[in-house]
Scaffold this motif. Structure first.
Motif, short mmCIF file in Angstrom:
data_model
loop_
_atom_site.label_atom_id
_atom_site.label_comp_id
_atom_site.label_asym_id
_atom_site.label_seq_id
_atom_site.Cartn_x
_atom_site.Cartn_y
_atom_site.Cartn_z
N GLY A 83 -2.68 -8.74 -5.09
CA GLY A 83 -1.79 -7.72 -4.52
C GLY A 83 -0.61 -8.29 -3.77
O GLY A 83 0.32 -7.56 -3.43
N GLU A 85 -0.23 -9.37 -0.67
CA GLU A 85 -0.02 -8.91 0.70
C GLU A 85 -0.69 -9.89 1.66
O GLU A 85 -1.73 -10.45 1.36
CB GLU A 85 -0.61 -7.51 0.90
N ARG A 96 -4.98 -5.30 -4.56
CA ARG A 96 -4.52 -4.11 -3.83
C ARG A 96 -4.26 -2.98 -4.82
O ARG A 96 -3.84 -3.21 -5.95
CB ARG A 96 -3.23 -4.42 -3.05
N SER A 99 -0.38 -2.13 -6.77
CA SER A 99 0.56 -3.03 -6.10
C SER A 99 1.85 -3.19 -6.89
O SER A 99 1.95 -2.76 -8.05
CB SER A 99 -0.08 -4.40 -5.91
N LYS A 100 2.83 -3.83 -6.29
CA LYS A 100 4.08 -4.12 -6.99
C LYS A 100 3.81 -4.98 -8.21
O LYS A 100 4.45 -4.81 -9.26
CB LYS A 100 5.07 -4.82 -6.06
N THR A 132 -7.49 -2.08 -10.15
CA THR A 132 -6.84 -2.24 -8.84
C THR A 132 -7.18 -1.07 -7.92
O THR A 132 -7.09 -1.21 -6.70
CB THR A 132 -5.30 -2.35 -8.96
N TYR A 136 -9.82 -3.11 -4.98
CA TYR A 136 -8.94 -3.48 -3.87
C TYR A 136 -9.77 -3.94 -2.67
O TYR A 136 -10.87 -3.46 -2.42
CB TYR A 136 -8.03 -2.30 -3.50
#
Length: 356
Positions: A83, A85, A96, A99-100, A132, A136
């Motif tokens: 993710g 982060e 995550r 996520s992006k 995801t 997560y």
């Protein structure tokens, strides 16, 4: 997630998004096959042609033998997409929701509609993207960040018999593998894995769509209430959007007469996800919804899942390579190989994450 979501749910959602029955079947089979494909034996043919397989999972029974390379090449790209982060590298590897990186993967794979293995690749994407929303908070490498306090699990709005069933399953798991079930695995950080791999410490709780639960990580962090019904519902919504794009890009794969808007499906899917029961009970909930005409504009059955390993077992050295290349299992290996390369060699490095 398990087969109730990765195959039966994916099939139903793909059909409702406007894909043909055959396209939905291939996508759903590829999605579930990510969990079933532990094939490592390639094949050589008399003509000197060769076929290499692409394992995308390792069965729990052999988990003690998984090494750092398997973590990097199997768990990270196929089950616990990072993710990105946090501050440390280990934190950034934690999966995550949506996520992006997951969104970038989604856009990239959907741009490859001209590939011969496009449907199989969409199936791989469906598996990884959906995970995801369930995996997560855990990472695909042996890490202390994955370890949880074994007696810290709490459940909310759970039927007593289902809670007893879950606790029994959890106890059997820990009796078989122990609390340090991956202690012998070496991570690629070159340290003894005193933590756990993936969500092993949480057993199958992240994969149960009806569960609202919480726990404590061993580092003292509270997971907070994890609302599986809400996150699974969001996963279904996003998969519906993915499959609508596939139908729009490839009219030859579309069955627009059966296409329904997500708003018309949401309550039905929500009810399915709320079904408290074992895997077969949850599968039956998806089957019943389709058979009753609650998913499509017509009533239809979901075809039974057929593991592509079954076809592989009948292949031998006398099988012509051109026959092999026409099999969906071969196209799956193409898709899996491409996906692994893209995630590990292009996507993650673009976020300054070097996993291999």
């Amino acid at each position: 997630m398990q087969i109730d979501m990765h195959y039966y749910g994916v099939f139903a959602i793909a059909r409702s998004a406007g894909l043909t029955r055959e396209a939905a079947r291939i996508i759903a089979t590829a999605s579930q096959f990510v969990d079933d494909n532990a094939q490592t034996n390639g094949m050589e043919f008399p003509s000197a042609a060769t076929m290499s397989t692409e394992p995308t999972a390792h069965h729990t029974t052999s988990v003690k033998n998984i090494d750092g390379e398997s973590q990097r090449k199997v768990w990270v790209p196929f089950h616990f997409l990072p993710g990105n982060e946090g501050e440390s590298f280990t934190e950034r590897l934690v999966c995550r929701q949506d996520s992006k990186i997951a969104r970038a993967l989604r856009a990239h794979h959907l741009s490859l509609s001209d590939k011969a293995f496009y449907l199989e690749l969409v199936g791989v994407l469906a598996h990884v993207y959906a995970d995801t929303f369930s995996h997560y908070g855990f990472s695909g490498v042996s890490s202390r960040t994955n370890k949880v306090v074994n007696d810290s699990f709490e459940y909310r709005d759970l039927e007593p018999e289902i809670e007893a069933y879950i606790e029994k399953k959890k106890q059997r798991f820990f009796e078989k593998y122990g609390t340090g079930w991956v202690r012998n695995i070496k991570s690629f950080l070159a340290e003894a894995a005193s933590g756990a791999l993936g969500h092993g410490a949480a057993v199958t709780l992240p994969d149960r769509p009806y569960l609202s639960w919480r726990f404590m990580y061993e580092n003292g962090e509270d997971s907070g209430w994890r609302d599986n019904p809400a996150t699974f519902l969001e996963a279904c919504k996003q998969l519906h959007a993915v499959f609508k794009l596939v139908a729009a890009q490839r009219p030859d794969l579309a069955d627009v007469e059966q296409q329904r808007e997500w708003a018309d499906l949401e309550e039905t899917v929500k009810a399915i996800l709320a079904t408290q029961g074992d895997k077969q009970t949850r599968i039956q909930a998806w089957q019943a919804a389709c058979a009753n005409g609650d998913i499509l504009t017509i009533a239809e059955t979901i075809p039974d899942y057929v593991d592509w390993n079954a076809g592989f077992e009948h292949i031998n050295e006398s099988t012509a390579p051109e026959e092999m290349m026409s099999l969906p299992s071969y196209r799956f290996y193409q898709a899996a190989s491409y996906h692994r390369w893209y995630v590990l060699r292009e996507l993650l490095p673009s976020y300054d994450l070097m996993v291999v």
